[in-house]
Design a protein around this motif. Structure first.
Motif, short mmCIF file in Angstrom:
data_model
loop_
_atom_site.label_atom_id
_atom_site.label_comp_id
_atom_site.label_asym_id
_atom_site.label_seq_id
_atom_site.Cartn_x
_atom_site.Cartn_y
_atom_site.Cartn_z
N PRO A 156 0.81 -1.22 0.00
CA PRO A 156 0.00 0.00 0.00
C PRO A 156 0.84 1.27 0.00
O PRO A 156 0.34 2.35 -0.28
CB PRO A 156 -0.81 -0.11 1.29
N PHE A 157 2.13 1.13 0.31
CA PHE A 157 3.02 2.28 0.45
C PHE A 157 3.96 2.42 -0.76
O PHE A 157 4.96 3.14 -0.68
CB PHE A 157 3.85 2.14 1.73
N SER A 158 3.63 1.76 -1.86
CA SER A 158 4.54 1.79 -3.00
C SER A 158 4.58 3.13 -3.71
O SER A 158 5.47 3.37 -4.53
CB SER A 158 4.16 0.68 -4.00
N GLY A 159 3.62 4.00 -3.46
CA GLY A 159 3.65 5.33 -4.06
C GLY A 159 4.81 6.16 -3.56
O GLY A 159 5.68 5.68 -2.83
N THR A 160 4.81 7.42 -3.90
CA THR A 160 5.97 8.25 -3.60
C THR A 160 5.98 8.83 -2.20
O THR A 160 7.01 9.34 -1.75
CB THR A 160 6.05 9.41 -4.61
N ASP A 161 4.88 8.75 -1.49
CA ASP A 161 4.81 9.40 -0.17
C ASP A 161 4.26 8.43 0.88
O ASP A 161 3.57 7.46 0.56
CB ASP A 161 3.88 10.62 -0.23
N PRO A 162 4.55 8.70 2.16
CA PRO A 162 3.94 7.92 3.23
C PRO A 162 2.42 8.04 3.20
O PRO A 162 1.86 9.00 2.65
CB PRO A 162 4.52 8.55 4.50
N ARG A 163 1.76 7.04 3.79
CA ARG A 163 0.30 7.07 3.88
C ARG A 163 -0.11 6.90 5.33
O ARG A 163 0.43 6.07 6.05
CB ARG A 163 -0.32 5.94 3.04
N CYS A 164 -1.07 7.70 5.71
CA CYS A 164 -1.61 7.61 7.07
C CYS A 164 -0.49 7.69 8.11
O CYS A 164 -0.52 6.98 9.13
CB CYS A 164 -2.42 6.34 7.25
N GLY A 165 0.49 8.55 7.84
CA GLY A 165 1.56 8.77 8.79
C GLY A 165 2.57 7.65 8.90
O GLY A 165 3.36 7.62 9.84
N SER A 166 2.57 6.74 7.94
CA SER A 166 3.50 5.61 7.99
C SER A 166 4.14 5.41 6.63
O SER A 166 3.54 5.71 5.59
CB SER A 166 2.77 4.33 8.41
N SER A 167 5.35 4.86 6.64
CA SER A 167 6.04 4.56 5.39
C SER A 167 6.01 3.08 5.06
O SER A 167 6.60 2.66 4.07
CB SER A 167 7.50 5.02 5.48
N GLY A 168 5.34 2.30 5.87
CA GLY A 168 5.25 0.87 5.58
C GLY A 168 4.83 0.06 6.78
O GLY A 168 4.84 0.54 7.92
N TRP A 169 4.44 -1.17 6.52
CA TRP A 169 4.11 -2.11 7.59
C TRP A 169 5.35 -2.88 8.00
O TRP A 169 6.19 -3.24 7.15
CB TRP A 169 3.05 -3.10 7.11
N ASN A 170 5.48 -3.16 9.29
CA ASN A 170 6.54 -4.06 9.72
C ASN A 170 6.08 -5.51 9.52
O ASN A 170 4.96 -5.76 9.07
CB ASN A 170 6.95 -3.78 11.16
N ALA A 171 6.92 -6.46 9.86
CA ALA A 171 6.61 -7.86 9.59
C ALA A 171 5.33 -8.31 10.31
O ALA A 171 4.51 -9.04 9.75
CB ALA A 171 7.79 -8.76 9.99
N SER A 172 5.14 -7.88 11.53
CA SER A 172 3.94 -8.27 12.28
C SER A 172 2.69 -7.69 11.64
O SER A 172 1.66 -8.37 11.55
CB SER A 172 4.05 -7.79 13.73
N GLU A 173 2.76 -6.45 11.17
CA GLU A 173 1.60 -5.83 10.54
C GLU A 173 1.30 -6.47 9.19
O GLU A 173 0.12 -6.67 8.83
CB GLU A 173 1.86 -4.33 10.37
N TRP A 174 2.33 -6.80 8.46
CA TRP A 174 2.11 -7.54 7.21
C TRP A 174 1.42 -8.88 7.50
O TRP A 174 0.48 -9.27 6.82
CB TRP A 174 3.44 -7.78 6.50
N ARG A 175 1.91 -9.57 8.51
CA ARG A 175 1.34 -10.89 8.84
C ARG A 175 -0.12 -10.77 9.23
O ARG A 175 -0.94 -11.60 8.82
CB ARG A 175 2.13 -11.54 9.98
N ALA A 176 -0.44 -9.79 10.01
CA ALA A 176 -1.83 -9.61 10.42
C ALA A 176 -2.73 -9.38 9.21
O ALA A 176 -3.85 -9.90 9.12
CB ALA A 176 -1.94 -8.46 11.41
#
Length: 834
Positions: free
Chosen positions: A97-117
């Motif tokens: 979801p963060f592949s665009g040019t800017d952070p989204r919703c105050g985040s630059s990406g999910w960590n491993a736990s967030e991806w897993r969830a």
């Protein structure tokens, strides 16, 4: 041993000569047979339960944006997800979801736990709909680069400079491990294109220009990525995806997605060997390429995707399209008159595509259903591709036997918890630092210039190499420099390759031949043979290196610029000026596919989240050194925005300010680079490094202080002679070493290790030499590669080349077969095409 005949034969021979009773052999066979059937039949069992719509769904891959809720926080929209699963029977998702040019919703990406969830939520919904688990694909091209906190590694071109398969395999293992930890086990990597056009914006994503090097490094990465994880880890494996098949890296004009025109010989000798090596290494999937080859879109080519990939190379895994390529048959290639015809051309007939990366609409599954309903695509064709998708899921350890059941939460598995906790570990960071060091290539190291600044005009653009000073008395024509030892061909070759300046094409061919074809014009002094051009200059060159006529080394020769020794440690450097747009930027060390598709210039999005994974910029690493003062002036500023790589570096400090700061310093470290980029936004019309950065070096040189030039570009850029300025005494180069590159480059400048990197791609010195072949002599090179136009693929170092470190021997020893020479400098004939 799973075959009855083989088990019986083993029984007759027995263990240690004893006989295994036939009845016991039969029992053993039946036990093994049941075990294999229970473990390997899940894909087939699922296929027998599937409708045509289910099979089409397995062949469909959508972007995650299709199932995300609007607004913040970022989360799966259950209604959208259920629609795709229920109506279109979806089999795969991709992207961040963060592949665009800017952070989204105050985040630059999910960590491993967030991806897993997130992925666990999707898999539970699929099971509720009676579907097998989805397979999640993502661009993990230099580490799990879309997983926040994962270890980022050098880009492939930088890694190729190590010539070290073991390092490539270790990098692949970390990428695969972290991707499994994030439950995104299908990695769209490695890139196996052979970089034959330096303008191409994806050069840094390749392993360079030599098919053998690309094949060896690519196969090593595949093996590392696909190495099985620990007992109880879910997923058990990660799958590599070799891309882009085939010829994508050979665009006619150097622009991304431009068509390639390849002769059969070029295709066979240059572009196929890396893919064959990956197939032999057991790669589980492949991706076709965007462009056309000889006027035919690859995505619709039965000759390339069936005849060449499947039948010739023996590839049996899953084949996925690149982004929207089925639709591009109508929208871009203009090979189909309608979207429906595009689907038929790509999937029908003798095509071997298994999955369409659609990715942002529902057209593919709708059109496939329509074509199947009217008999244009039969059930057998769906069976072939759906089974390949299911087999990959089974190989990954994702596919239980039917019926579908909700997966247990990942937190219930201690092994998987440990896997997630390993992301970004200190040991991974140490490997990334070692890999970053291995990318560093020493291109020049000479004694600092003495005396006041040179009062002369700046060198013209694209200067011809200047010949070295002639030795008094010249040569006796037999290779014997006056008053010195004999000058052999090997030493002359070393002189040619190490930047002495002379014995170029013009000088070499002024001599009459000692062997047929070596020359036909006598030198001014009447000397003959090859040595007349080289031998007459060797004495002066040997003297500049502190080497006497008897071969002894003169300890009184001027010290080289590198390594830098702080005055606080007994050295001569008390103040350093650090400048250049890449000196204080992790993003420009890392390149594209870093947090976002086009990379990032926000260093906070890159920095490791653990104390042991500190990633300083080059400026920060040099400031951390005790015993000297570090000043910093940016000098100029790159645009810092996507789609702006053609822009010049805008001056941020006046020339007077730069000259004053340089004059006050003992050494200047100038770090030049590019803004991160990939694909079309990275297209260039001119390979020259922008005028702003080149002018910066010229201004600094006018202060007369020694300059260490550090280059961190993603492709070899034309430097127009700034590297040859008298004040530029050292040049270090690293093709996007990643966030650990700042520390690695500082270590190289300080002599904490001896750079062992070698150029994996030729470095042009003029626009006319961009496409010179490196693998055989050309008329311009006078029988050698890399003279007067294209640099050697080894270090083009100046006087005082340091001895190679043990890392070179380690790298050379790691090869599974001969590369033609163990020398760090590889000539044009030392690495034959497979």
């Amino acid at each position: 041993c799973f075959d009855r005949a083989r088990v019986s034969a083993a029984g007759k021979g027995g263990v240690r000569g004893s006989r295994l009773p036939p009845r016991l052999a039969t029992v053993l066979y039946n036990l093994l047979d049941r075990t294999i059937r229970s473990r390997m039949a899940a894909a087939t069992l699922w296929l027998t339960r599937m409708s045509a719509a289910d099979k089409i769904g397995q062949m469909t891959q959508l972007d995650i944006s299709m199932v995300l809720a609007d607004g913040c926080p970022l989360r799966i929209d259950d209604a959208k997800l259920r629609r795709q699963l229920r109506v279109h029977r979806l089999g795969s998702l991709l992207n961040s979801p963060f592949s665009g040019t800017d952070p989204r919703c105050g985040s630059s990406g999910w960590n491993a736990s967030e991806w897993r969830a997130t992925v666990e939520h999707v898999q539970a919904a699929a099971a509720d709909e009676g579907l097998p688990p989805l397979i999640y694909g993502i661009d993990s091209v230099h580490g799990a680069s879309y997983c926040r906190g994962a270890t980022l590694l050098p880009q492939q071109l930088g890694l190729a400079a190590s010539f070290d398969e073991s390092l490539a395999a270790a990098s692949g293992w970390i990428t695969g491990k972290d991707s499994r930890a994030a439950a995104t086990p299908w990695m769209f990597a490695p890139i196996l294109g052979v970089a034959t056009h330096p303008l191409w914006p994806r050069v840094y994503e390749t392993f360079g220009e030599d098919p053998l090097l690309v094949a060896r490094m690519g196969a090593a990465v595949v093996e590392g990525m696909q190495r099985r994880g620990g007992e109880g880890e879910i997923p058990a494996r990660a799958a590599a995806c070799m891309k882009h098949f085939v010829g994508y890296s050979a665009p006619r004009n150097g622009h991304d997605r431009e068509g390639a025109w390849l002769s059969r010989r070029e295709l066979e000798q240059t572009y196929l060997p890396p893919f064959q090596a990956a197939v032999d290494a057991g790669v589980q999937s492949a991706m076709e390429s965007y462009q056309e080859v000889n006027g035919e879109p690859v995505v619709g080519s039965a000759a390339l995707l069936q005849g060449l990939l499947r039948e010739r190379l023996g590839f049996e895994g899953l084949l996925v399209t690149d982004w929207h390529e089925v639709g591009n048959l109508h929208d871009f290639h203009r090979a189909a008159s309608s979207p429906e015809e595009a689907v038929l051309l790509a999937i029908g007939g003798s095509s071997s595509l298994d999955m369409s990366m659609v990715p942002t609409d529902e057209s593919f599954s709708v059109l496939m259903g329509r074509l199947h309903a009217r008999g244009a695509i039969d059930e057998a064709r769906l069976d072939v591709s759906a089974l390949r998708v299911l087999r990959l899921k089974e190989w990954l350890g994702l596919l239980p036997p039917p019926p579908a059941v909700r997966p247990a939460p990942w937190s219930h598995s201690e092994a998987t918890v440990r896997l997630v906790e390993s992301v970004g570990s200190a040991s991974d960071a140490a490997l990334a630092h070692e890999a970053a060091r291995a990318t560093v290539t020493l291109l020049k190291n000479a004694p600092p210039c003495a005396g006041p600044p040179q009062q002369q005009p700046l060198p013209p653009l694209s200067p011809e190499p200047a010949p070295p000073p002639s030795s008094p008395g010249g040569s006796n024509g037999t290779g014997e420099a006056e008053g010195g030892a004999a000058v052999g061909v090997e030493e002359c070759d070393a002189y040619l390759g190490e930047g002495g300046g002379g014995c170029g094409w013009t000088e070499r061919w002024r001599c009459p031949p000692t062997d047929p074809g070596q020359g036909d014009v006598a030198a001014d002094d009447g000397t003959t043979g090859f040595a007349c051009c080289c031998g007459a200059r060797m004495a002066a060159w040997r003297t500049s290196r502190g080497v006497g006529g008897d071969g002894t080394v003169d300890d009184e020769r001027p010290p080289l610029l590198l390594p830098l020794r702080p005055s606080g440690e007994g050295g001569s450097v008390g103040r350093v000026l650090v400048t250049g747009p890449a000196a204080d930027s992790l993003g420009r060390l890392s390149g594209g596919w870093t947090a976002h598709w086009q990379g990032t210039l926000a260093d906070d999005e890159i920095r490791g989240s653990r104390p042991g994974a500190a990633t300083p910029t080059l400026l920060e690493a040099l400031r951390a050194v005790d015993g000297w003062e570090v000043d910093h002036l940016p000098g100029c500023s790159l645009p810092g925005t996507a789609f702006a790589v053609r822009s010049s570096c805008a001056q941020t400090n006046s020339s007077a300010e730069l000259i004053a700061a340089a004059a006050a310093a003992d050494v200047v470290v100038a770090c030049l680079g590019e803004d991160p980029h990939t694909e079309k936004p990275g297209d260039l019309d001119d390979l020259s490094l922008d005028a702003g950065q080149l002018d910066l070096v010229r201004v600094l040189a006018s202060a007369g202080k020694p300059i260490a030039l550090v280059l961190v570009t993603g492709r070899p850029r034309l430097l127009h002679g700034v590297e040859a300025l008298p004040q530029v005494n050292a040049v270090l180069q690293s093709f996007l070493p990643g966030p650990h590159g700042g520390a690695a480059l500082a270590d190289a400048l300080l002599g904490r290790f001896e750079p062992s990197g070698r150029l994996p791609i030729s470095w042009p010195t003029a626009a006319s030499s961009l496409l010179y072949p490196h693998w055989h002599p050309t008329p311009r090179s006078g029988g050698r590669c890399a003279v007067n136009g294209v640099s050697s693929r080894g270090p083009a170092v100046g006087a005082g080349t340091p001895s190679r470190s043990s890392a070179t021997a380690r790298a050379t020893a790691a090869w599974r077969g001969p590369l033609g020479t163990a020398s760090p400098t590889r000539g044009c004939s030392t690495a034959p095409s497979p």
